[in-house]
Design a protein around this motif. Structure first.
Motif, short mmCIF file in Angstrom:
data_model
loop_
_atom_site.label_atom_id
_atom_site.label_comp_id
_atom_site.label_asym_id
_atom_site.label_seq_id
_atom_site.Cartn_x
_atom_site.Cartn_y
_atom_site.Cartn_z
N SER A 98 5.50 -1.71 2.71
CA SER A 98 4.09 -1.41 2.60
C SER A 98 4.37 0.41 3.47
O SER A 98 3.58 1.56 3.44
CB SER A 98 3.22 -2.00 3.69
N GLU A 104 -1.36 -1.04 -5.22
CA GLU A 104 -2.53 -1.32 -4.32
C GLU A 104 -3.12 -0.11 -3.30
O GLU A 104 -4.18 0.89 -3.06
CB GLU A 104 -3.00 -2.78 -4.28
N LEU A 105 -1.78 -0.42 -2.88
CA LEU A 105 -2.15 0.45 -1.20
C LEU A 105 -1.92 1.70 -1.71
O LEU A 105 -2.32 2.57 -1.15
CB LEU A 105 -0.36 -0.24 0.01
N SER A 131 -5.44 2.92 -2.38
CA SER A 131 -6.22 2.89 -0.84
C SER A 131 -5.77 4.62 -0.32
O SER A 131 -6.60 4.44 0.51
CB SER A 131 -5.90 1.66 0.25
N LEU A 185 -0.87 -10.01 -3.73
CA LEU A 185 -0.95 -8.27 -3.56
C LEU A 185 -0.09 -7.44 -2.34
O LEU A 185 0.71 -7.19 -2.10
CB LEU A 185 -2.02 -7.71 -3.37
N ASN A 186 -1.53 -7.41 -1.61
CA ASN A 186 -0.76 -6.67 -0.27
C ASN A 186 -0.78 -8.21 1.38
O ASN A 186 -0.53 -7.37 1.91
CB ASN A 186 -1.98 -6.02 0.58
N SER A 224 -14.10 0.28 -2.06
CA SER A 224 -12.30 1.28 -2.25
C SER A 224 -12.14 2.43 -2.02
O SER A 224 -13.49 3.00 -2.32
CB SER A 224 -11.65 0.96 -3.89
N ALA A 259 3.07 -5.10 -7.25
CA ALA A 259 1.76 -4.18 -7.57
C ALA A 259 1.13 -4.03 -5.81
O ALA A 259 -0.01 -3.41 -5.66
CB ALA A 259 1.00 -6.22 -7.75
N GLY A 260 1.42 -5.49 -4.82
CA GLY A 260 0.90 -4.77 -3.44
C GLY A 260 1.34 -3.16 -3.44
O GLY A 260 0.04 -2.14 -3.08
N PHE A 290 6.96 -6.97 -4.53
CA PHE A 290 6.23 -5.75 -3.35
C PHE A 290 5.24 -4.84 -4.31
O PHE A 290 5.36 -3.80 -4.05
CB PHE A 290 7.04 -5.58 -2.22
#
Lengths: 176, 362
Positions: A97, A127-128, A131, B167-168, A10, A123-124, A121
């Motif tokens: 996203s 994480e995004l 990143s 997640l994504n 990561s 949690a994703g 959406f």
């Protein structure tokens, strides 16, 4: 056996979120309309509340479609606008996203920003954001779904979200 | 600003020497697509790289959505895990070069609720060299090359790209093709030149083509004995509401069975005249769509309106050449319609079967 880790590394957090300065809420707010169904109603309600609460004007940038990022020109417009930026809203995969990408892009320009995402959406999104080097990017969670709601229900969701939105922009001490 | 402490991260860990236990450990580590994977033992990964003449320390391009830093050794670990053979390595890397092209639309596909995934099809000498299947069940079970090349790409997208369900990867239903969607064109039974030759490449080139496709719709053209009857079936599917190419501007992939292709060719259709006919006659009535979809059409199919004016309908693609026609499958009166999303065009890459590192986009 010794096994190769197949997941890659990561990216480490590399930037702080933008400083939330006093007086931020009184500047001109920027809204990124993802063009998802009902997003414009949600934004309409927020701009009304922003004017009522802070006396602030708003600038709305409408993207071509949900699955693209803001253009360089739109980024510059929102940067010069000076106030907080909200990407509204992500209620599907790509609208979510790209909302996170747009908000992270503005944060990296030093503009306090947040993405409004419906629950599945979030949690994703976090994480995004990690990143993208903005691990503390505020993500405003709203209930899902939104596309089939009545106009009154959309306005109600927006009004309900406003207190949280205000809080993520009101703190003067947010740094990573 | 606070920087994370720089710690040299480990690139390997110890799994159980017992294969069944190692498989369970890999489930716990979150490395699998739900099916068991082969343990990526360091020596085995090294042998894959050695067979392909590749250097595992090679830095690889970031893979969306998480854009992590990786080496070729880590990509090769996923190829091993998929159950592939060393000979498949160049085909997998070539597929990755295709899906990483900006025109392939990978970031959007990776983070979408629709079931989009890279659809990979191969042409040229690679088909026989790797014993790939373009015949019966080419999109189904049994062929190791088809399934494990496709799975290796998917595992790289999942484990390195970070496209994980919950997640994504928020896909509403997903599709079986998100485990593997890879096949060969049935060049031997096609009445037309192979796909890659039609793109201006040589028949002797090995190629992979990628585009972001959704779950395949089988077109069961029962009773069709001539081109017009068959076209009616194809056009009915293309003109339906709800498939991705109503709103998404790349065109569809039409995978004709050899029988269907020969019905059309027998009556004089070439690939390009078929594209033109399908383009001319596929019609999706705009007024039948709900108002938000009509509004969305104006921005998502902007090229259609630029090219064709203010029509009461949209076609399935903006231009005839955007209807992508190939021939694959075995005996039977079934063809396959794969709607597409996010990509701007199919991306075709040539590659060297001997295993030279393909030029990767950075």
């Amino acid at each position: 056996v010794e096994a190769v880790i197949p997941t890659g590394l990561s990216n480490p957090p590399e930037s702080a979120v933008a400083i939330r300065e006093d007086g931020l809420l009184e500047r001109s707010w920027g809204f990124i309309d993802t063009t998802k169904a009902n997003a414009h109603i949600f934004i309409e309600e927020l701009t009304k509340l922003v004017a009522e609460r802070f006396g602030s004007p708003s600038t709305v940038v409408e993207k071509m479609r949900p699955g693209v990022g803001i253009s360089d020109g739109e980024e510059e417009l929102l940067f010069k606008n000076g106030g907080p930026v909200l990407a509204v809203f992500g209620d599907c995969g790509t609208s979510a996203s790209f909302s996170v990408r747009d908000a992270a892009r503005m944060e990296r320009r030093g503009i306090p920003s947040a993405a409004v995402l419906s629950s599945p959406f979030v949690a994703g999104g976090h994480e995004l954001a990690m990143s993208l080097g903005v691990p503390e990017l505020p993500i405003i969670e709203i209930p899902h779904p939104l596309a089939a709601l009545s106009i009154d229900d959309v306005r109600s969701r927006a009004a309900h979200a406003m207190d949280v939105i205000e809080s993520v922009f009101a703190r003067a001490d947010v740094t990573v | 600003m606070v920087q994370a402490p720089m710690v040299e991260p480990s690139t390997s860990l110890t799994l159980s020497d017992t294969v069944t236990e190692a498989i369970e450990e890999m489930y716990q580590l979150g490395w699998t697509d739900g099916l068991p994977v082969v343990p990526p033992e360091k020596g085995l990964v090294g042998r894959f790289l050695e067979a392909a003449g590749l250097d595992g320390s090679h830095q690889m391009p970031p893979v969306p959505p998480l854009m992590r830093s990786t080496t070729l050794e880590q990509w090769a670990a996923n190829i091993v895990m998929a159950g592939a053979l060393p000979a498949y390595v160049p085909a997998v890397l070539a597929a990755m070069t295709a899906v990483l092209e900006p025109d392939a639309g990978l970031f959007s596909s990776q983070t979408a609720t629709n079931p989009s995934t890279p659809v990979l099809f191969y042409n040229g000498p690679v088909i026989n060299a790797l014993d790939m299947n373009g015949g019966g069940n080419c999109m189904g079970p049994d062929n190791r090359a088809n399934l494990t090349i496709g799975r290796a790409v998917r595992l790289i997208l999942r484990n390195i790209g970070g496209e994980k369900p919950g997640l994504n990867d928020p896909s509403t239903h997903g599709q079986a093709g998100k485990i593997s969607f890879c096949f060969a064109e049935n060049e031997d039974e096609s009445p037309w030149e192979p796909w890659h030759v039609a793109q201006g490449l040589q028949a002797t080139d090995s190629t992979v083509t990628a585009l972001m496709g959704n779950a395949p719709q089988s077109i069961f053209a029962y009773g069709c004995t001539n081109a017009e009857e068959l076209l009616g079936y194809l056009l009915a599917n293309f003109s339906a509401r709800g498939h991705m190419n109503v709103l998404f501007d790349p065109g569809p992939l039409l995978v004709l069975s050899p029988e269907h292709a020969h019905i059309l060719a027998r009556e004089g259709y070439s690939r390009s005249s078929l594209q033109q006919t399908l383009f001319d006659r596929s019609r999706i009535e705009i007024a039948a769509l709900p108002e938000p979809a009509i509004k969305a059409l104006r921005t998502r199919r902007v090229r259609w309106f630029e090219l064709h004016g203010d029509t009461p309908y949209v076609g399935i693609a903006d231009r005839p050449e955007d209807i992508y026609v190939i021939v694959a499958g075995g005996a039977g009166i079934h063809s396959v319609f794969v709607s597409t999303s996010f990509c701007h065009r199919p991306v075709t890459k040539t590659f060297d079967l001997a295993g030279a590192v393909p030029k990767l986009p950075i």
